[in-house]
Design an enzyme around this catalytic site. Structure first.
Site, short mmCIF file in Angstrom:
data_model
loop_
_atom_site.label_atom_id
_atom_site.label_comp_id
_atom_site.label_asym_id
_atom_site.label_seq_id
_atom_site.Cartn_x
_atom_site.Cartn_y
_atom_site.Cartn_z
N ASP A 124 0.84 -1.19 0.00
CA ASP A 124 0.00 0.00 0.00
C ASP A 124 0.89 1.25 0.00
OD1 ASP A 124 -2.99 0.93 0.49
OD2 ASP A 124 -1.81 2.00 1.99
N TYR A 228 -2.30 11.44 2.03
CA TYR A 228 -3.26 11.62 0.93
C TYR A 228 -3.34 13.07 0.51
CZ TYR A 228 -4.58 6.82 1.80
OH TYR A 228 -4.55 5.45 1.93
N HIS A 287 -6.88 -6.90 -0.26
CA HIS A 287 -5.83 -5.89 -0.21
C HIS A 287 -4.79 -6.24 0.85
CE1 HIS A 287 -4.14 -1.87 -0.76
NE2 HIS A 287 -4.17 -1.70 0.55
#
Length: 311
Positions: A124, A228, A287
């Site tokens: 990730d 982010y 994931h």
């Protein structure tokens, strides 16, 4: 008035007890002072260095099923909390979470631990950091293993398609000021816990408690969200200029039941990763592939990194 480092130090005793209890007394745990940042890490084993880089919303503990098996396979394993997470420094400001700075932290960590280079495993956001290191600090990266983290060019391409945009909606929610912090704290971190819901087997209440403790460290939620914010605010031309061919041998491991990244993002373009070993797709993994298929992932990593053990 206590500083962030004071608070981190006071919390570190609990973290160390957890690590020792979980992984055994041979685990070495500490802090590395790197370029003005303080990175907390867990370390085990002896041999060629392997650095495990966690993603969102995890911390070093996300690698609890990999640290000891890789150490037993003959590697020295270091799993840090990347900046903004758990017990590591949480610098102020969105720009402090640029991928170039995140990569520089890990380059510094490798050198601080006494090595010139290392093999990297990134999941990730940890995969994003690993890609950045392999592209911009190739002398430090011996071999590269990527778990469910799209190459930056593939991710950029993916975000031009409605299907991937729907999967990545939270990228843009997190860019809002203040509101995301309020939302993620609510209902005992329900928002963050929701991201882990796809894991199979499901995380136990005890495991989730460890995550909640990490998320509750002072400043951690803003640090995590700032990854982010910085990403979506980076001008496209600047992001494109940071992409360079990856020379390191590269293995991609991809859980096909990923709710956040489409399977078409798994394979990087040949010109970007000319030494791609292969893309190993695990059809039943989410994931959280390193959690769902830990034994398979551990064997793939040990086999891929085995050449580093040869004299």
């Amino acid at each position: 008035m206590s500083t962030a480092d004071d608070r981190a130090s006071s919390a570190s005793g609990t973290a160390e007890q957890q690590a020792a209890e979980l992984l055994g007394s041979d685990v070495r745990e500490g802090y590395a002072e790197v370029g003005g940042q303080r990175l907390h890490y867990v370390e085990a084993g002896e041999g060629p260095l392997v650095v495990l880089l966690h993603g969102f919303p995890e911390f070093w503990y996300g690698w609890r099923l990999q640290i000891q098996p890789l150490a037993a396979a003959g590697f020295r394993v270091v799993a840090p909390d990347t900046r903004g997470y758990n017990l590591s420094s949480k610098p102020d400001g969105v720009k402090a979470y640029d991928s170039g700075l995140l990569a520089a932290d890990i380059v510094g960590l490798i050198h601080e631990r006494g090595a010139e280079s290392a093999s990297l495993v990134g999941h990730d956001w940890g995969g994003t950091i690993a890609w950045a290191m392999a592209m911009n600090h190739p002398e430090v990266v011996d071999r590269l293993a990527i778990l469910n983290a799209a190459h930056p060019r593939k991710l950029s391409q993916g975000l031009h398609h409605p299907g991937q945009l729907r999967k990545s909606w939270y990228f843009f929610f997190f860019d809002l000021p203040d509101l995301p912090e309020a939302v993620v704290h609510a209902d005992r971190w329900h928002f963050f816990r929701h991201f882990l819901r796809a894991a199979r087997p499901a995380y136990t209440p005890e495991e989730m408690d460890r995550y909640v403790e990490a998320w509750s460290q002072p400043g951690a939620s803003t640090g995590m969200i700032n990854y982010y914010r910085c990403s979506v605010r980076t001008p496209p031309k600047q992001a494109e200029a940071a992409i360079h061919p990856v020379s390191a041998p590269t293995l991609v491991i991809w859980g096909e039941r990923d709710h956040y990244l489409g399977p078409e993002l798994a394979e990087p373009e040949h010109d970007d990763v000319p030494n791609l070993d292969r893309v190993e797709r695990l059809p039943d993994a989410s994931h959280w592939v390193h959690h769902d298929e830990a034994e398979r992932v551990n064997q793939l990593l040990a086999d891929f990194f085995a050449p580093a053990k040869k004299p």
